[in-house]
Enzyme design. Structure first.
Site, short mmCIF file in Angstrom:
data_model
loop_
_atom_site.label_atom_id
_atom_site.label_comp_id
_atom_site.label_asym_id
_atom_site.label_seq_id
_atom_site.Cartn_x
_atom_site.Cartn_y
_atom_site.Cartn_z
N ASP A 163 80.78 6.68 44.96
CA ASP A 163 79.54 6.10 44.49
C ASP A 163 78.39 6.72 45.28
OD1 ASP A 163 77.67 4.63 43.14
OD2 ASP A 163 78.80 2.76 43.22
C1 BGC Z 1 75.95 2.82 41.14
C2 BGC Z 1 76.92 3.46 40.18
C3 BGC Z 1 76.28 4.61 39.46
C4 BGC Z 1 75.74 5.57 40.49
C5 BGC Z 1 75.20 6.85 39.91
C6 BGC Z 1 75.22 3.82 41.99
O1 BGC Z 1 74.19 3.24 42.71
O2 BGC Z 1 76.64 1.90 41.94
O3 BGC Z 1 77.41 2.51 39.28
O4 BGC Z 1 77.19 5.21 38.60
O5 BGC Z 1 74.75 4.91 41.24
O6 BGC Z 1 73.99 6.77 39.37
#
Ligand code: BGC
Length: 717
Positions: A292
């Site tokens: 993440d």
């Molecule tokens: C979120 C994810 C997301 C990622 C990419 C993160 O802050 O937890 O769900 O896919 O950002 O944008």
């Protein structure tokens, strides 16, 4: 993907690995987000913070963003130090960067573009929590296919979806992004999304790699506070939380995103049990893991790594392949591998996983896959809008309809109240990254398009009041310690009710809200969630009876925040709640839900009769007669639950086993049958062994988790 296909790529992967320098290998694991440079000196995150704490307005934020230039670190790209981007959502930029990767880097390895296509790309469909209320895997698959067609045309190869975090706590803002509180439903939702996104073959020009997230149990963060710890028994993890991710892997998902949270003290980003033993070892996953955002670096703040180098070492050894935007791998891995602190085999495994996905996408054969022309042709097509409208009408839940006040007649004069009734932008919900607010139809516009006369309160026949949450009140980093309807909205509703005109509340939001006052005083309540681009049209369809509502809740609505987490599949205590002083209950709020899981009204009524459960070998077949007892055609979501009365561990009082949506004309009846396989009724004992189901089981069928008919059966060993 078939074993044969994966096998085909392996020799090409090995060949490439043989040619790559250490730096180039590490480059393949680096995912960059475009950083913004422009008329300001702060990072994107700081800018966001400035907007949230009011130092700059939303308009100012928008202006700065639109004037900022995106920096793609092209020098790094040219040097083979970038393998993937997050957040590039247009064909021209994607192809320009791809050309650098393919034509100007030493080995010409193509880039992989990831993007959050969570509920539609440009054609924004209802938020996942809403769409799950359709209980229709075939619809879930079709909307994912549409999103894949659109996003792939804009140069996207991989979506960070589906999100299948079972969420039983409505305080958690990200409950909006998944299919609610039930394990079986999240599994069915996730598998359908994977099929839709990935299509028949990832090499298709319009397929997207599905990156299943957030592995694992992110929905169980303590106190519903985002990013918080998760501490739970392995039994519960396996029974309630892991099956939805497993179902997505079984459906062929080629990417998985580990979650931000820790589980029992080990952050998922560095959790080898999860990322290697379970995911690859037990489930046979052959794709890639993507951290993440910034999550590997955050292992230092977690207190599991003393510095960024240790975070990198722990993550790669655990089985984390790609580093999303923390640059920890890029900065540390070359040294770590050269000094022998990280095993070169771990690095090769991670690079091989990434290359395998690139091969599966067909990027080595056709790195471009789209063009600005195709993008223009595929964006927001009329048939996409139609599907978004279908998804929205199937997601809107009718919660209350006193005296059949709904549907309204076409000549009803309507007064609209509440800011949300006039907003286009809010209709997108919190995670529509590729969406544009002005594409959305507001409630006001939808009613106008339907030819409804909008008048002021004095001249109206009914008042439609839009209440609930704005889109920033749910989603990521939007947990709430009080999920009740804001006081000023109650005051508004009180004033409106005082006019003596009938009031219909349309509730927007990304979570179940605690709204006992609304449920008691307002004669009709419609849960709209965030319906997407076709919001107003879909609401007009429901309010004026063009479509008979059929959606059913996939997350329990509590009376009060203090009940959270509140969910239907709870176990019994030794003192089940209810009457008497020393029972499990609250003194100041009811024990049960305001609106239960599985609940939702229609403009017709359905009756359930003759439930019959019988064992067939070790499986159980359960059937029931459903009759449309009302005066119009309607769809009913027939739900089948079971309960094992006594087990080696306490069992849920009810557990969803199967569901089917049927359409019945007035007076029509249908026998609906379900087969519940033996394995589905098994569970884990406290040593982690799978326990065979036996003993007395009750099977339930109904139009909600509380309103059921039942039959009991003995299941033998
Ligand atoms: C979120 C994810 C997301 C990622 C990419 C993160 O802050 O937890 O769900 O896919 O950002 O944008």
């Amino acid at each position: 993907m078939s074993k044969k296909r994966v096998g085909e790529y392996e020799s090409r992967i090995q060949e490439l690995l043989g040619q790559m320098t250490l730096e180039e290998k590490v480059g393949q694991l680096r995912q960059c987000g475009p950083s913004l440079v422009g008329a300001f000196d702060v990072s994107f995150e700081e800018l966001l913070d400035m907007m949230f704490d009011g130092r700059i307005s939303e308009e100012e934020f928008g202006r700065l963003m639109s004037t900022a230039e995106r920096d793609f670190r092209e020098e790094d790209l040219r040097a083979g130090r970038i393998g993937s981007y997050n957040g590039v959502g247009d064909a021209e930029t994607a192809n320009r960067l791809q050309r650098i990767a393919v034509e100007e880097t030493r080995l010409g390895i193509p880039l992989l573009f990831g993007y959050d296509v969570v509920h539609g790309f440009r054609t924004v469909t209802p938020i996942p929590l809403a769409e799950s209320c359709a209980w229709e895997p075939e619809l879930w698959e079709r909307t994912a296919r549409m999103a894949a067609e659109e996003a792939s045309a804009a140069g996207v190869h991989m979506t960070f979806a589906p999100m299948v975090d079972v969420a039983k706590d409505a305080r958690w803002g990200r409950i909006s992004e998944g299919a609610g509180e039930d394990t079986l439903l999240n599994a069915a939702y996730g598998a359908a999304k994977v099929r839709g996104f990935q299509g028949g073959d990832l090499a298709w020009e319009d397929s997207l790699v599905a990156c299943v997230k957030h592995f694992a149990a992110y929905g169980a963060v303590e106190a519903g506070r985002d990013y918080n710890r998760v501490d739970m028994s392995p039994l519960r993890l396996w029974e309630d939380y892991l099956p939805s991710y497993q179902a997505c892997v079984a459906a062929g998902a080629m990417a998985v995103m580990p979650a931000f949270n820790d589980i029992n003290g080990v952050p998922c980003s560095v959790n080898r049990d999860l990322l290697t033993d379970i995911l690859r070892g037990q489930w046979g996953f052959e794709g890639m893991t993507v951290s993440d955002a910034n999550a590997i670096a955050e292992c230092v703040d977690h207190g599991i790594a003393q510095d960024r180098a240790e975070a990198a070492a722990l993550a790669i050894h655990a089985g984390m392949d790609m580093d999303m935007t923390s640059d920890v791998y890029a900065e540390e891995l070359v040294d770590l591998v050269s000094s022998g602190k990280v095993d070169a085999a771990d690095l090769d495994r991670a690079v091989a996983d990434v290359l395998r996905v690139k091969f599966a996408c067909g990027l080595f054969d056709d790195p471009y896959k789209t063009s600005p022309e195709r993008e223009a042709e595929m964006i927001l097509r009329p048939e996409y809008r139609e599907l978004a409208r279908e998804a929205a009408v199937k997601s809107i839940v009718l919660l209350k309809n006193e005296d059949g006040i709904l549907p309204l007649a076409g000549d009803t004069k309507v007064a609209l109240a509440g800011d949300l009734a006039f907003s286009c932008d809010e209709m997108m919900g919190p995670w529509a990254v590729g969406g544009i607010g002005s594409d959305c139809v507001s409630l006001e516009e939808g009613l106008k398009f339907a030819g409804i006369s909008l008048v002021d309160t004095e001249d109206c026949d009914v008042i439609i009041a839009a209440v609930g949450e704005t889109k920033d009140m749910s989603g990521e980093a939007a947990s709430r310690a009080d999920i009740s309807i804001p006081e000023e909205q109650i005051c508004m509703l009180e004033d409106l009710l005082e006019t003596g005109k009938p009031v219909i509340a349309v509730v927007f939001g990304g979570r179940p809200l605690a709204m006992p006052w609304v449920a008691e005083h307002v004669p009709a309540v419609v849960e709209a969630w965030f319906p997407g681009v076709e919001a107003g049209n879909a609401l007009a369809d429901i309010l004026f009876g063009e479509v008979n509502p059929s959606a059913k809740l996939t997350a329990t609505f509590p009376y009060a925040t203090g009940q959270c987490p509140l969910y239907y599949a709870h176990t019994n205590t030794g003192r089940p709640g209810g009457k008497g002083k020393f029972t499990s209950k609250y003194l100041d709020t009811p024990l049960g839900p305001l609106y239960p899981f599985g609940y939702g009204l229609s403009y017709t009524t359905f009756a359930y009769s003759d439930p019959k459960a019988v064992t067939r070998k070790k499986d159980v077949t359960f059937s029931v007669t459903v009759t449309n007892t009302g005066s119009c055609e309607g769809d009913e979501i027939v739900q089948c639950y079971f309960r094992q009365h006594t087990g080696a561990r306490v069992r849920p009082v009810k557990q969803l086993a199967a569901f089917e949506k049927i359409r019945l004309s007035p007076g029509e009846e249908r026998r609906v049958g379900f087969t519940i396989p033996y394995e589905q009724m098994s569970y884990y004992d406290s040593a982690g062994n799978i326990m065979p189901p036996y003993g007395t089981f009750t099977f339930f069928a109904g139009g909600s988790s509380v309103d059921c008919v039942e039959d009991t059966v003995e299941v033998m060993l």
